[in-house]
Design an enzyme around this catalytic site. Sequence first.
Site, mmCIF file in Angstrom:
data_model
loop_
_atom_site.group_PDB
_atom_site.id
_atom_site.type_symbol
_atom_site.label_atom_id
_atom_site.label_comp_id
_atom_site.label_asym_id
_atom_site.label_seq_id
_atom_site.Cartn_x
_atom_site.Cartn_y
_atom_site.Cartn_z
ATOM 1 N N GLY A 172 9.641 -0.324 5.252
ATOM 2 C CA GLY A 172 9.589 0.530 4.074
ATOM 3 C C GLY A 172 8.383 1.436 3.995
ATOM 4 O O GLY A 172 8.296 2.282 3.118
ATOM 5 N N ASP A 218 -2.916 -1.152 10.553
ATOM 6 C CA ASP A 218 -3.047 -1.195 9.098
ATOM 7 C C ASP A 218 -3.687 -2.486 8.595
ATOM 8 O O ASP A 218 -4.037 -2.576 7.411
ATOM 9 C CB ASP A 218 -1.682 -1.039 8.423
ATOM 10 C CG ASP A 218 -1.160 0.387 8.459
ATOM 11 O OD1 ASP A 218 -1.918 1.285 8.880
ATOM 12 O OD2 ASP A 218 -0.001 0.605 8.058
ATOM 13 N N GLY A 231 4.026 -4.206 4.409
ATOM 14 C CA GLY A 231 4.257 -5.613 4.114
ATOM 15 C C GLY A 231 3.805 -6.566 5.197
ATOM 16 O O GLY A 231 3.107 -7.549 4.926
ATOM 17 N N LYS A 271 0.858 -1.195 0.000
ATOM 18 C CA LYS A 271 0.000 0.000 0.000
ATOM 19 C C LYS A 271 0.881 1.228 0.000
ATOM 20 O O LYS A 271 2.068 1.204 0.376
ATOM 21 C CB LYS A 271 -0.937 0.013 1.215
ATOM 22 C CG LYS A 271 -0.244 0.022 2.587
ATOM 23 C CD LYS A 271 0.262 1.345 3.105
ATOM 24 C CE LYS A 271 0.883 1.232 4.488
ATOM 25 N NZ LYS A 271 1.655 2.428 4.893
#
Length: 284
Positions: A98, A137, A102, A12
């Site tokens: 990042g 998330d 993930g 995302k």
Amino acid sequence: MSIRLTLPAPAKLNLMLHILGRRADGYHELQTLFQFLEHGDELSFALRSDGQICLHGKLSDVPHDSNLIVKAARQLQHASACPLGADIWLDKRLPMGGGLGGGSSDAATTLLGLNHLWQLDWDEDRLAALGLGLGADVPVFVRGHAAFAEGVGEKLTAVELEEPWFLVAIPQVLVSTAEVFSDPELTRDTPANKLRSLLEGGGRNDCQPVVQKRYVEVDNALILLNKFVPARLTGTGACVFGSFPNQDDADKVARQLPATLPCFVAQGRNISMLHRKLRELAGK
């Protein structure tokens, strides 16, 4: 040999991220826009009859039982009182730390994949509520639709966004989300905005100045990418991105980035590739 169910765990982007304030529990109130990428990890699942959850291809620096994939599987197993287990294989393609979600995406794919494999027939509301306990998330990945998020990221409103192509650069540094959110210089008083104004104005990422100051690798990547296209940090980073109207334009810039700054090009999508795959499996 058991038949494997193979599913994507998409990345995302946070197209904007505003921090409105810090709550009494230490978490931050925020507003953000999530959109999925046609790029991500891949997980495969196979049934076990002995109730064991076994993750293969695991990350060397994350203990097996601490991996969000294993935690998600065990939470679903416990909450559903399912006697079945699973072998799970992870093909890790997204960088850790990042800002691409993930780990959360892997957890969501695990919940949705095992819901399918174990034939639990849980709905998205129930799976998203379980996922929230794994990370703020996780619910957006469970629901699989581009969204405007509020609260700590759990209050989701589905949105329809343009689906441009993105060039995502990956500075070779691991950004600590906890350190960014505890930084005294982090902006924590951005006024709340209406969704319409954010869709029209684009917003910004309040974490970006802190990350640029703390991590020279991210600062350098933004400076470089800004020579070609307006660049922005996703989440707390480290990845930075720019948008393009088509793949060719994104590819041209990607070819001009130095080998020391890995990158990939992927289209933004409002419906995640995981949910499109699950609909295909369901014959919808």
